[in-house]
Write a protein that holds these residues in place. Structure first.
Motif, mmCIF file in Angstrom:
data_model
loop_
_atom_site.group_PDB
_atom_site.id
_atom_site.type_symbol
_atom_site.label_atom_id
_atom_site.label_comp_id
_atom_site.label_asym_id
_atom_site.label_seq_id
_atom_site.Cartn_x
_atom_site.Cartn_y
_atom_site.Cartn_z
ATOM 1 N N LEU A 2 0.948 -1.004 -0.102
ATOM 2 C CA LEU A 2 0.049 -0.439 -0.163
ATOM 3 C C LEU A 2 0.773 0.738 -0.044
ATOM 4 N N ALA A 3 0.869 1.711 -0.688
ATOM 5 C CA ALA A 3 1.635 2.578 -1.283
ATOM 6 C C ALA A 3 0.850 4.670 -1.124
ATOM 7 N N MET A 4 0.883 4.956 0.054
ATOM 8 C CA MET A 4 0.292 6.074 0.231
ATOM 9 C C MET A 4 0.264 7.023 -1.134
ATOM 10 N N LYS A 5 -1.219 7.868 -1.396
ATOM 11 C CA LYS A 5 -1.138 8.623 -1.835
ATOM 12 C C LYS A 5 -1.378 10.062 -1.743
ATOM 13 N N PRO A 6 -0.085 11.100 -2.240
ATOM 14 C CA PRO A 6 -0.474 12.178 -1.589
ATOM 15 C C PRO A 6 -1.674 13.110 -1.207
ATOM 16 N N MET A 7 -1.442 13.736 0.297
ATOM 17 C CA MET A 7 -2.549 13.817 0.772
ATOM 18 C C MET A 7 -3.491 15.122 -0.038
ATOM 19 N N THR A 8 -4.835 15.191 -0.380
ATOM 20 C CA THR A 8 -4.885 16.165 -1.506
ATOM 21 C C THR A 8 -5.267 17.219 -0.083
ATOM 22 N N LYS A 9 -6.236 17.084 0.813
ATOM 23 C CA LYS A 9 -7.030 17.873 2.144
ATOM 24 C C LYS A 9 -5.753 18.223 3.083
ATOM 25 N N GLY A 10 -4.969 18.838 3.194
ATOM 26 C CA GLY A 10 -4.163 19.386 4.521
ATOM 27 C C GLY A 10 -3.391 17.570 5.119
ATOM 28 N N PHE A 11 -4.154 18.265 6.520
ATOM 29 C CA PHE A 11 -3.654 17.864 7.323
ATOM 30 C C PHE A 11 -4.256 16.365 8.282
ATOM 31 N N ILE A 12 -5.893 15.952 7.627
ATOM 32 C CA ILE A 12 -6.668 15.761 7.711
ATOM 33 C C ILE A 12 -5.889 13.860 7.861
ATOM 34 N N PRO A 13 -5.543 13.449 9.033
ATOM 35 C CA PRO A 13 -5.546 11.963 9.454
ATOM 36 C C PRO A 13 -6.289 11.351 8.732
ATOM 37 N N ILE A 14 -5.629 9.960 8.494
ATOM 38 C CA ILE A 14 -6.519 8.736 8.058
ATOM 39 C C ILE A 14 -6.383 8.221 9.109
ATOM 40 N N GLU A 15 -8.198 7.526 9.131
ATOM 41 C CA GLU A 15 -8.390 6.430 9.877
ATOM 42 C C GLU A 15 -8.377 5.026 9.077
#
Lengths: 427, 566, 255
Positions: free
Chosen positions: C5-18
């Motif tokens: 699983l390669a994390m894609k760049p975040m689109t929405k600032g710094f909101i954490p992903i659960e």
């Protein structure tokens, strides 16, 4: 016109014996209140109408526009933060919880920067407490630990402890001993019978030592603990054990210093220990007049007193993660609604940097430090002055604040209810 | 005008003497009526068991101590979380759910009326606030008078009429319903860290005994013609050998009221213990039940214990401290000036624990040995003995000897020699369960004339329809069906609307609160009594004018006025 | 089976992903999983580039490899019972909560509550861990109940709070209140820490460096030899009627 038995919307003492003289819909005199309360009643310059940031200036807008703005902002956010709540009435706080639940946001109140640690401690070991009148009528020993009521809760001493009359005390002033524990000699220390000066960061060690001494384990204790001699600790432990009724009131000097909630836990465990010998209670000196109310409302509606995250629909509680300071410092929210508090005046700079980056709406009667971070500010009536509603005193006693003036300002509850209605329509 | 017709209901309505008759129930504008028009909405009950809405005559759901139970227990809160969905708000909590959690879960079980067991007058506003967030049940609050200084002084002075006058003023002021005595005298002693052991111990300073308090308050209660009798949590809760104290308290009670009991003794399981210590701890349900069988003036509720974790909470502060010393878990205490106190600790009742096993047996024995179901109502003293969601299991235990035996086989092996339960053959029938869970509660609380606990024309249209065919299910054998059936109604109807259907709550609702305003002569109006006012001003920390609960706090106010004999 | 699983760049600032769905056994039935960014549900492939090599019939044979900026990814490995998760960078809060089996290896730093309420299995963190590593939940009596957590860097405050079983080893320093409220189990800190084992009831706590701000309510028993080291043994915490063992190389009171 004189309004009697008005309720002071300043600190957690929630004094309800204030007399307010009103002339031409303006407060002209206040009797019985302390200076802090008097200043609040006399009021400052209120904001006249809602304002919207427009480039470098403010534009006047209508309440409808402002409320619509806030509703849209919160509905489109992925992780909205609803913060403050301790400077408003319970009815408004209830709407706030429904709102957070509906938009799957995070709702937190100012306890996360004052007595949040006290709550975490209570969640570990419970809370042997009582209402203020029990102390007033019975306590022959009062300990202020890391709290300085002369500055922060000026009438605490006269209404409930040092200078208060007590049913079971013949001569209350003489028969009631006061101990102050602090890192420096405060003004309250000057009126105490005994002052214990602790090295900064040493409260926990002193509390542990006292617990052991109360159990009779004196020998293990080093000769001095955080700057306090063992002899003084033994004397104080004996004073506590021989009291008929003892009461501890602690403040931010204990909750916000090194170890935080572990300090409070240790203090509570000392009190539980003392209850094997005599009667003892312990209570937090809550700051804002209705911060405790916000904890109560959140608790009956969500199960948790503060820092509640509805992102996933169910309530998740984890102070240190779901609390406003932590969320802002980590830049984890994308919109904020501020009600009844002024975070810009208290929060660390890192938090304010993020507050500056996201849309912010504030409900507050006055321009304040947070105004500078707002996109919209909505002026509201002041609870206890031109709005009524429920507030919970620091000991959990709920009192309905009185309205002493009538103005055209909407209350927090009214503004929030209209906002909530718009959100319900949209979702 | 809204009309609803429940067709083909198999009705058990004990207050009207209906036992398993298939009939229709007509409802108009929230009330039961003789008949409705053809335009009425129809609910087909298809022969399912249909009863008046459930009434819990002793539960802790709202107010300062309940909320503190939540506040101090995030580990309990996370155990029962649901998201907002449809008309339902989010809920949290297992043993002390949030107000919505309580309301939804009770509603799904068919309960429509709840009596909060203990409200400190000074903090009454809090209880009422939470009531308005308990939208699917009508509510009422027992008001605590066990350590009330004015009353203790009046008793010392032998002035029962003044006792009545103070109760009248306080109930009106705080919008309370019934008179509650929790460990009478003990809660005042506890403000010194002391207790009273039984009914003959004097209370420090006030020099009156619990026996005097009980007798005098019972008399005052009847002078005021209150709908409910005195509601007593006896002294000495939870200690081995306390049954003698309980019998002593019951012995104080004359028969003063024709319509209902003169004393309601609550959670008697906790007061029916024999032995001189934990080592020889045993059941004394038999002498207690025998005594109740001979005294129509006494009604009790079970206070059943069920195994698992829960939270204990009571105004009985000293008892909670003793429990804390046993369990050494967290402990909260909250004394209330001039009035009462409270304590809270979490507990786990374990099958492998002998004392817990005996407690479990005693509650069932009380229900089975009390001959008339009108005299022993079904409660767990929620959440003290168990959370109320355990009621269906308790019903099944009472209806099935086989189920009891199966459960008994799993408890501590020494239980058998300490309790009479294994020898009791009685199995309660559907009608008896209906009495213990609704009709009996309505009569004991004195609210049947207000349209509660029955389905006669004029009554509030609170109806519970359970997915149970009583002609098909043999409760003695098919106890799992009984549990399932009582866990979730097919329909719960409140004030004429279907509020819950198969586990889901369908409307937001709004509760009504019953409270009592006794009318007293001018010279007994404590609001004008100089001595009462002076003491109030000097020793309370709230002004007398700020003490009464304002009308704003009652979503729907149902004030019951009585004429006092003073 | 290896799931990358390669994390894609975040689109929405710094909101954490659960991402509590990222547990080896879930991949046995495919990659149709979701994660949450704030209050929005995302498909797994909206947040990650997903690739799967090989196949497996049981969770033990599944390895999940996480790469990219995973520092804000929360709840990875929650309730994991078997298999392996390898995090090439850092990991967000609550990694391995309630874990009962399998292995999680984090090459970077781990954020707060790593291995909270863990019951079994192994967590290895090559970098530093933030506060509340191997701790419990608010208000709960018991923290970690079993398994092993090994940290090669430093640990934050409240390390192994309320430890009730299992072993926690930190090779660097730990922060304040390491091992507070320990009931049982073992905590080893190779470096220094502050106020270890406060209010301990039972169990063992070893500090191979210096214990600063030593709690004054521990009774000194004597010195012992432990794995080639000479340590001073204390028992306590007397304030809590505790019978735990605290071993330190060195200590300082706040006197």
């Amino acid at each position: 016109m004189i309004v009697k038995d008005a309720v002071c919307p300043f600190c957690g003492c929630l004094c309800d014996d204030i007399e307010v003289e009103v002339e031409g819909n303006r407060v002209v005199a206040v009797t019985n209140a302390c200076e802090l309360g008097m200043t609040k009643f006399m009021g400052e310059k209120r904001m006249k109408n809602p304002i919207l940031r427009d480039g470098n200036r403010w534009k006047d807008i209508t309440y409808d526009e402002a409320i619509r703005y806030a509703a849209d902002m919160l509905l489109s956010a992925e992780r909205p933060l609803l913060y403050g709540w301790s400077g408003t009435h319970g009815e408004a706080q209830c709407v706030g919880v429904h709102m957070a639940e509906l938009i799957h946001g995070v709702i937190d109140n100012t306890s996360s920067v004052c007595h949040g640690p006290s709550i975490l401690a209570i969640q570990e070991v419970g809370h042997p407490g009582c209402t203020l009148g029990v102390v007033k009528n019975r306590a022959d020993l009062v300990i202020y630990w890391g709290s300085n009521p002369i500055d922060a809760h000026p009438r605490h001493l006269s209404r409930y402890t040092r200078y208060a009359e007590g049913f079971f005390l013949e001569n209350a002033f003489r028969d009631r001993k006061v101990i102050v524990v602090d890192v420096r000699k405060t003004e309250t220390a000057n009126i105490a019978d005994e002052f214990i000066q602790i090295k900064p960061g040493g409260d926990y060690a002193v509390l542990s030592a006292l617990r052991a001494i109360v159990q009779g384990k004196v020998d293990t204790i080093p000769r001095t603990v955080a700057g306090v001699t063992r002899a003084q600790l033994v004397r104080v432990a004996n004073l506590c054990k021989s009291a008929k009724f003892g009461a501890v009131y602690f403040g931010l000097g204990l909750t916000m210093t090194q170890g935080k909630y572990k300090n409070i836990r240790n203090a509570i465990e000392l009190i539980s220990e003392l209850n094997r010998h005599t009667k003892f209670t312990i209570s937090a000196m809550r700051g804002h007049y209705n911060v405790y109310g916000s904890n109560e409302v959140n608790t009956w509606m969500t199960g948790y007193p503060f820092g509640i995250d509805f992102s996933r629909g169910i309530a998740f509680y984890n102070p240190g993660e779901t609390t406003a300071v932590d969320i802002l410092a980590r830049k984890e929210c994308d919109a904020a609604l501020i009600v009844g508090s002024d975070p810009a005046a208290h929060f660390p700079r890192r938090c304010l940097e993020h507050l500056a980056d996201i849309p912010v709406v504030q409900l507050d009667p006055y321009p304040n430090a947070t105004t500078a971070f707002c996109n919209v500010q909505i002026p509201v009536a002041v609870t206890g002055i031109d709005a009524e509603g429920t507030a919970y005193r620091m000991d959990g006693v709920p009192i309905r604040t009185r309205r002493v003036l009538s103005t055209d300002y909407l209350s927090d509850e009214e503004v929030l209810s209209r906002m909530y209605a718009l959100m319900q329509e949209a979702s | 005008m809204t009309e609803l017709l429940v067709k083909n209901a198999c009705v058990i309505d004990p207050l009207r003497g209906i036992n398993g008759e298939v009939m229709d129930i007509a409802i108009r504008n929230g009330k039961i009526v003789e008949e409705v028009s053809d335009a009425a909405e129809v609910v087909d009950a298809r022969g399912m068991l249909t009863m008046p809405g459930g009434i819990d005559s002793h539960t802790h759901i709202c107010g300062t101590k309940v909320n503190f139970g939540r506040y101090m227990s995030p580990e309990d809160m996370r155990a029962g979380r649901t998201p907002r969905q449809g008309a339902m708000h989010a809920t949290s909590g297992y043993s002390v759910p949030t107000t919505y959690g309580n309301s939804y879960r009770y509603s799904v079980m068919g309960y429509t009326t709840l009596l909060e067991g203990a409200m400190a007058p000074l903090e009454a506003r809090h209880t009422h606030e939470e009531f308005s967030y308990t939208p699917l049940q009508d509510t009422m609050a027992n008001t605590l008078f066990d350590g009330n200084w004015g009353i203790l002084e009046a008793i010392r002075d032998g002035d029962t009429k003044r006792v009545a006058a103070i109760i009248a003023w306080t109930l009106s002021a705080v919008k309370g319903f019934g008179v509650k005595l929790t460990n009478p005298g003990g809660t005042e002693a506890w403000q010194w860290g002391k207790n009273v052991t039984c009914i003959r111990d004097p209370v420090p300073y006030f020099e009156v005994t619990p026996a005097e308090i009980i007798r005098s308050v019972v008399e005052a209660n009847e002078l005021l013609h209150l709908p409910h009798s005195v509601h007593l949590h006896c002294n000495n809760l939870g200690t081995p050998g306390n049954y003698t104290c309980t019998l002593g308290s019951f012995g104080l009670i004359p028969d003063l009221n024709k319509k209902r009991q003169t004393l309601y003794a609550t959670h008697v399981q906790f007061h029916a213990y024999g032995g001189s210590g934990w080592k020889d701890f045993c059941s004394k349900s038999e002498p207690i039940a025998n005594y109740v069988n001979m005294r129509p003036q006494i009604v009790i509720d079970m206070g059943q214990v069920m195994f698992g974790r829960t939270t204990t909470m009571t105004a009985d502060g000293p008892m909670e401290f003793n429990l804390y010393r046993l369990h050494h878990d967290k402990w909260s205490n909250h004394d209330v000036e001039l009035e009462t106190g409270s304590g809270i600790i979490p507990v786990i009742y374990r099958r492998k624990n002998l004392v817990n096993s005996i407690m479990w047996a005693i509650g069932l024995e009380l229900a089975l040995l009390t001959k008339s179901p009108w005299q022993c109502l079904l409660t767990t003293d929620n959440p003290n003995g168990a959370p109320f969601v355990k009621y269906p299991e308790i019903i099944a235990l009472l209806m099935s000897k086989r189920y009891r035996d199966a459960e008994f086989a799993t408890v501590h092996p020494d239980t058998e020699s300490r309790v009479p339960l294994p020898a009791i053959e009685r199995e309660l029938d559907w009608h008896e369960i209906a009495v213990m869970t609704r009709a009996g509660g309505a009569r004991a609380l004195g609210i049947q004339d207000l349209g509660k606990g029955h389905l006669a024309p004029g009554a509030d249209a609170d109806v519970a329809i359970y997915p149970l065919r009583i002609d098909e299910v043999d409760p003695a054998a098919e106890y799992q069906k009984v549990i399932d059936g009582f866990s979730q109604t097919e329909y719960t109807i409140k004030r004429g609307r279907v509020v819950a259907r198969r586990g889901e709550c369908l409307v937001h609702g709004s509760n009504a609160t019953f409270w009592v305003r006794p009318k007293v002569p001018e010279n007994y109006d404590m609001g004008k009594d100089p001595d009462f006012i002076e003491k109030f001003d000097r020793y309370y920390t709230v002004r007398m004018r700020n003490y009464p609960v304002q009308d704003e706090y009652l979503t729907r106010s149902r004030c019951i006025e009585t004429e006092a004999d003073l | 089976m290896k799931v990358t699983l390669a994390m894609k760049p975040m689109t929405k600032g710094f909101i954490p992903i659960e991402a509590e769905s990222i547990v080896p056994k879930n991949f046995l039935s495919g990659t149709d999983l979701s994660v949450w960014r704030g209050n929005r549900e995302l498909r797994l492939d909206e947040a990650f580039s997903v690739s799967v090599e090989g196949s497996a019939d049981r969770a033990e044979d599944v390895e999940v490899v996480l790469s990219g900026d995973t520092c804000r990814l929360k709840r990875v490995g929650e309730y994991m019972d078997a298999g392996r998760i390898t995090v090439l960078g850092g990991i967000g809060m609550h990694c391995g909560n309630f874990m009962s089996g399998g292995t999680i290896e984090v090459h970077g730093n781990a954020d707060g509550w790593l291995g909270r309420e863990m019951a079994g299995g192994t967590i290895v963190c090559r970098g530093d861990v933030a506060d509340y590593c191997a701790s419990g939940y608010r208000g709960g009596r018991k923290g970690m109940k079993g398994g092993t957590v090994e940290v090669f860097g430093r640990a934050g405050d409240f390390l192994a709070e309320s430890l009730a079983g299992g072993t926690v080893v930190v090779h660097g320093d730990a922060g304040d209140m390491a091992g507070a409220e320990i009931h049982s189990g073992t905590l080893v800190v190779h470096g220094n820490c502050s106020r270890p084992a406060a209010n301990m009831k039972g169990g063992s706590c070893y500090v191979y460096g210096t214990a600063r701000g030593m709690i004054p309510t521990f009774r000194k028993v004597g010195t012992v030899q432990h794995e080639g080291r000479t340590l001073i043994q204390f028992t306590g915490d007397l304030a809590n009627r505790g019978k735990g063992n605290l071993f330190v190389k060195d200590y300082e009171y706040l006197d």
